[in-house]
Design a protein around this motif. Sequence first.
Motif, PDB file in Angstrom:
ATOM      1  N   GLY A  95      -2.469  16.427 -25.099  1.00  0.00           N
ATOM      2  CA  GLY A  95      -2.352  14.964 -25.111  1.00  0.00           C
ATOM      3  C   GLY A  95      -0.926  14.492 -25.313  1.00  0.00           C
ATOM      4  N   ALA A  96      -0.111  15.273 -26.022  1.00  0.00           N
ATOM      5  CA  ALA A  96       1.295  14.912 -26.224  1.00  0.00           C
ATOM      6  C   ALA A  96       2.119  15.147 -24.961  1.00  0.00           C
ATOM      7  N   ILE A  97       1.618  15.982 -24.063  1.00  0.00           N
ATOM      8  CA  ILE A  97       2.287  16.199 -22.783  1.00  0.00           C
ATOM      9  C   ILE A  97       2.025  14.998 -21.866  1.00  0.00           C
ATOM     10  N   ALA A  98       0.834  14.415 -22.002  1.00  0.00           N
ATOM     11  CA  ALA A  98       0.467  13.172 -21.301  1.00  0.00           C
ATOM     12  C   ALA A  98       0.694  13.252 -19.794  1.00  0.00           C
ATOM     13  N   ASP A  99       0.255  14.357 -19.193  1.00  0.00           N
ATOM     14  CA  ASP A  99       0.370  14.549 -17.752  1.00  0.00           C
ATOM     15  C   ASP A  99      -1.037  14.728 -17.193  1.00  0.00           C
ATOM     16  N   PRO A 100      -1.551  13.762 -16.436  1.00  0.00           N
ATOM     17  CA  PRO A 100      -2.915  13.883 -15.921  1.00  0.00           C
ATOM     18  C   PRO A 100      -3.103  15.047 -14.953  1.00  0.00           C
ATOM     19  N   GLU A 101      -2.013  15.645 -14.479  1.00  0.00           N
ATOM     20  CA  GLU A 101      -2.098  16.795 -13.580  1.00  0.00           C
ATOM     21  C   GLU A 101      -2.030  18.134 -14.321  1.00  0.00           C
ATOM     22  N   PHE A 102      -1.892  18.094 -15.657  1.00  0.00           N
ATOM     23  CA  PHE A 102      -1.786  19.338 -16.425  1.00  0.00           C
ATOM     24  C   PHE A 102      -3.062  20.153 -16.236  1.00  0.00           C
ATOM     25  N   GLN A 103      -2.913  21.461 -16.204  1.00  0.00           N
ATOM     26  CA  GLN A 103      -4.048  22.326 -15.892  1.00  0.00           C
ATOM     27  C   GLN A 103      -5.149  22.269 -16.959  1.00  0.00           C
ATOM     28  N   PRO A 104      -6.386  22.545 -16.567  1.00  0.00           N
ATOM     29  CA  PRO A 104      -7.515  22.516 -17.493  1.00  0.00           C
ATOM     30  C   PRO A 104      -7.542  23.770 -18.374  1.00  0.00           C
ATOM     31  N   PRO A 105      -8.417  23.796 -19.367  1.00  0.00           N
ATOM     32  CA  PRO A 105      -8.500  24.971 -20.238  1.00  0.00           C
ATOM     33  C   PRO A 105      -9.048  26.197 -19.507  1.00  0.00           C
ATOM     34  N   VAL A 106      -8.635  27.365 -20.000  1.00  0.00           N
ATOM     35  CA  VAL A 106      -9.176  28.634 -19.515  1.00  0.00           C
ATOM     36  C   VAL A 106     -10.203  29.189 -20.492  1.00  0.00           C
ATOM     37  N   ARG A 107     -10.184  28.646 -21.743  1.00  0.00           N
ATOM     38  CA  ARG A 107     -11.091  29.088 -22.794  1.00  0.00           C
ATOM     39  C   ARG A 107     -11.610  27.887 -23.563  1.00  0.00           C
ATOM     40  N   SER A 108     -12.847  28.002 -24.009  1.00  0.00           N
ATOM     41  CA  SER A 108     -13.459  26.997 -24.875  1.00  0.00           C
ATOM     42  C   SER A 108     -14.015  27.735 -26.084  1.00  0.00           C
ATOM     43  N   VAL A 109     -13.469  27.438 -27.268  1.00  0.00           N
ATOM     44  CA  VAL A 109     -13.845  28.174 -28.480  1.00  0.00           C
ATOM     45  C   VAL A 109     -14.517  27.249 -29.492  1.00  0.00           C
ATOM     46  N   TRP A 110     -15.224  27.870 -30.428  1.00  0.00           N
ATOM     47  CA  TRP A 110     -15.971  27.189 -31.482  1.00  0.00           C
ATOM     48  C   TRP A 110     -17.003  26.216 -30.897  1.00  0.00           C
ATOM     49  N   GLU A 111     -17.670  26.689 -29.842  1.00  0.00           N
ATOM     50  CA  GLU A 111     -18.687  25.859 -29.206  1.00  0.00           C
ATOM     51  C   GLU A 111     -19.917  25.647 -30.075  1.00  0.00           C
ATOM     52  N   GLN A 112     -20.065  26.419 -31.154  1.00  0.00           N
ATOM     53  CA  GLN A 112     -21.197  26.186 -32.052  1.00  0.00           C
ATOM     54  C   GLN A 112     -21.109  24.820 -32.732  1.00  0.00           C
ATOM     55  N   THR A 113     -19.915  24.215 -32.792  1.00  0.00           N
ATOM     56  CA  THR A 113     -19.762  22.867 -33.347  1.00  0.00           C
ATOM     57  C   THR A 113     -19.306  21.860 -32.287  1.00  0.00           C
ATOM     58  N   MET A 114     -19.494  22.224 -31.024  1.00  0.00           N
ATOM     59  CA  MET A 114     -19.139  21.330 -29.924  1.00  0.00           C
ATOM     60  C   MET A 114     -20.137  20.167 -29.876  1.00  0.00           C
TER      61      MET A 114
END
Length: 132
Positions: A95-114
């Motif tokens: 969010g501090a980079i604030a670039d809508p073209e920035f690449q998406p995540p490759v990993r999603s962690v701690w999904e037990q509290t997602m």
Amino acid sequence: MKAECQCGQLTVELPGPTPAVVACHCTACQRRSGSPFGLMAYYPADQLTIGGEVRRYERPTDEGNTFGTFFCPTCGSTVYARAGKHPAMIGVAVGAIADPEFQPPVRSVWEQTMHRWITVPGDVQHFPKGRG
């Protein structure tokens, strides 16, 4: 590329895209970011140039390490973080980079509290806790 806080006082110069973007759904990242998850782009520390005054908050992790977040003392924005188990890496808040073209995540962690309404799109690795 550049990441910065709301007031522009704290900055991080980035070399460009990174292959390590992680969405974290742990409650600590939810509270840190004020949103349902934190999103960090990780870089080797020696590839970044950090400028401005910074404050640090360090918390213990479930694995017995530490996780330090670095924020602007003027506006309070978290701009980067450093995990004790990977001291040579710095995570920059996407969010501090604030670039809508920035690449998406490759990993999603701690999904037990997602949050149950969150869907992480794309070809992403999913972990109920940390990557282990």
